[in-house]
Design an enzyme around this catalytic site. Sequence first.
Site, PDB file in Angstrom:
ATOM      1  N   ARG A   1      38.261  36.778  38.709  1.00  0.00           N
ATOM      2  CA  ARG A   1      38.020  37.548  37.486  1.00  0.00           C
ATOM      3  C   ARG A   1      39.233  38.421  37.172  1.00  0.00           C
ATOM      4  O   ARG A   1      39.999  38.776  38.068  1.00  0.00           O
ATOM      5  CB  ARG A   1      36.792  38.460  37.669  1.00  0.00           C
ATOM      6  CG  ARG A   1      35.505  37.735  38.010  1.00  0.00           C
ATOM      7  CD  ARG A   1      34.942  36.982  36.838  1.00  0.00           C
ATOM      8  NE  ARG A   1      34.782  37.830  35.672  1.00  0.00           N
ATOM      9  CZ  ARG A   1      34.568  37.382  34.446  1.00  0.00           C
ATOM     10  NH1 ARG A   1      34.502  36.095  34.230  1.00  0.00           N
ATOM     11  NH2 ARG A   1      34.425  38.214  33.445  1.00  0.00           N
ATOM     12  N   CYS A   2      39.384  38.782  35.891  1.00  0.00           N
ATOM     13  CA  CYS A   2      40.503  39.620  35.496  1.00  0.00           C
ATOM     14  C   CYS A   2      40.402  40.988  36.195  1.00  0.00           C
ATOM     15  O   CYS A   2      39.282  41.434  36.435  1.00  0.00           O
ATOM     16  CB  CYS A   2      40.519  39.818  33.980  1.00  0.00           C
ATOM     17  SG  CYS A   2      39.339  41.015  33.357  1.00  0.00           S
ATOM     18  N   PRO A   3      41.472  41.641  36.559  1.00  0.00           N
ATOM     19  CA  PRO A   3      42.863  41.262  36.270  1.00  0.00           C
ATOM     20  C   PRO A   3      43.519  40.462  37.396  1.00  0.00           C
ATOM     21  O   PRO A   3      44.733  40.334  37.418  1.00  0.00           O
ATOM     22  CB  PRO A   3      43.547  42.623  36.134  1.00  0.00           C
ATOM     23  CG  PRO A   3      42.821  43.483  37.129  1.00  0.00           C
ATOM     24  CD  PRO A   3      41.390  43.003  37.139  1.00  0.00           C
ATOM     25  N   LEU A   4      42.712  39.917  38.329  1.00  0.00           N
ATOM     26  CA  LEU A   4      43.301  39.261  39.501  1.00  0.00           C
ATOM     27  C   LEU A   4      44.303  38.144  39.176  1.00  0.00           C
ATOM     28  O   LEU A   4      45.384  38.098  39.778  1.00  0.00           O
ATOM     29  CB  LEU A   4      42.196  38.731  40.427  1.00  0.00           C
ATOM     30  CG  LEU A   4      41.750  39.695  41.535  1.00  0.00           C
ATOM     31  CD1 LEU A   4      40.648  39.066  42.370  1.00  0.00           C
ATOM     32  CD2 LEU A   4      42.932  40.078  42.427  1.00  0.00           C
TER      33      LEU A   4
ATOM     34  N   ASP B   1      39.322  32.267  33.881  1.00  0.00           N
ATOM     35  CA  ASP B   1      38.817  33.551  33.367  1.00  0.00           C
ATOM     36  C   ASP B   1      39.181  33.657  31.877  1.00  0.00           C
ATOM     37  O   ASP B   1      40.329  33.411  31.502  1.00  0.00           O
ATOM     38  CB  ASP B   1      39.459  34.708  34.144  1.00  0.00           C
ATOM     39  CG  ASP B   1      38.865  36.028  33.710  1.00  0.00           C
ATOM     40  OD1 ASP B   1      37.858  36.447  34.297  1.00  0.00           O
ATOM     41  OD2 ASP B   1      39.378  36.637  32.742  1.00  0.00           O
TER      42      ASP B   1
END
Lengths: 79, 360
Positions: free
Chosen positions: A13-16, A40
Amino acid sequence: MKPTREVDCLGMRCPLPIIVIAKEILNSNNGELLRLLSDDPATWPDLQAWSRMTGNTVSRQSETNFIVVRQNQSGQDSR
Amino acid sequence: MAQITRNFTSEGPLHLAAREALESAFDQGWADPRKLSHQSAKARVLKNEAIESIASNLHISAEKLEFIGEARLGHYYSIAGLLRPQDLLLHSVVDKSEILALARSRASMGLPVSLDGQIDISPALAPPSVDRVFAVQIANGETGVIQNYTEIIREFPEARIACDFSSAGIALPLPERWDSAFFDSKSWQGPEGVGILAINSAHKWINPLPHIGPARVPGSVSLPLIMASAIALEAKKKEFDGQAIRLREISKYLRKEISSTIAHCDIAGNLESSLPHINSLSFLYVEGEELLRQLDNAGYALDSGSACSADDLAPSHVLAAMGVLTHGNIRITLHASSTQDEVRDLVQEIRRVVEGIRSR
């Protein structure tokens, strides 16, 4: 030119995905192409904003497949 | 000791003047103004006074106003009332989700925006082959960006115009030409649950929902809340200009401090062309929910447009459409009571939290 490496962020999931690709870019050479895989929905808009903020270039091949190119220029993020 | 939370969310308390009048409004305005009793006649007078007051402060004649208890439905009434089945709906991709939902159900064209949030009307400038309704956003509630709505409307002389004033409120004047407009009482610190629909061109607008009789809207809106809304608007109107100048200065300070002390912060829109009290900031490599949670723990309540803070886990369509970073986003809404000292402390806390998250 073909990507030299594939960075798999599927399921993240963001911001990964942006954090991961930023770290990978640090370990690449100027002009090197990396393939980013991410599903994502925030990845594409955020990649474009990241590109504007850091100077690296990005393009979208498909919904989940992105090409990122390291650009050494002023404004380059050195995270 | 209980911690005091400083409120920078988009919601704020009811205007003090309205709060003080609310009990009396409920005491006097409980009867149905449509009935024949003495109490109903009294309620009718109170309702007319409140509507006249709102009309005067909005510079719209009273007979053009309708009140809607479920305020967000007002977008639908405003636009769909002008829209015939064969018409094309023009709107911007940064409109509120209620408007986007309507657009998806009709023939429509979503106009893109630039990085500064301004609508690009060029895709719609070719001579139209069908009648058009243009849903024109006056100001964006998420970024504060004000549209060049006077110029936009001028470019579409044949289109029927539905203006969305729900975020702009009384900050901006009505355009020279408009057919319907929607206001939300919350924009002037009035109560939730009072939407105000203004119909300028009665011959172009038809009640879009199934109905019996001439009523343009259901009318199931609380009279005491309309009265409170009128009082809030009256009070807000008097203090608005001074507040706007003060809040713009605080926003200027906030944006300058953040951008000069925290690296990689993306600020949505230019303050010069935005409402003075809304600031949307995105921090690269920071998770929005974590940022929001840590700031909440430190005593600051804020909003976020990041995906992780949304019900559907989708990023803000407004930020994405502008090309602004969608993760690590916080929205700082200043209120009448906000001070520069509070904002200085908030900036310090944001810096501490962002640095902490980034250093992990």
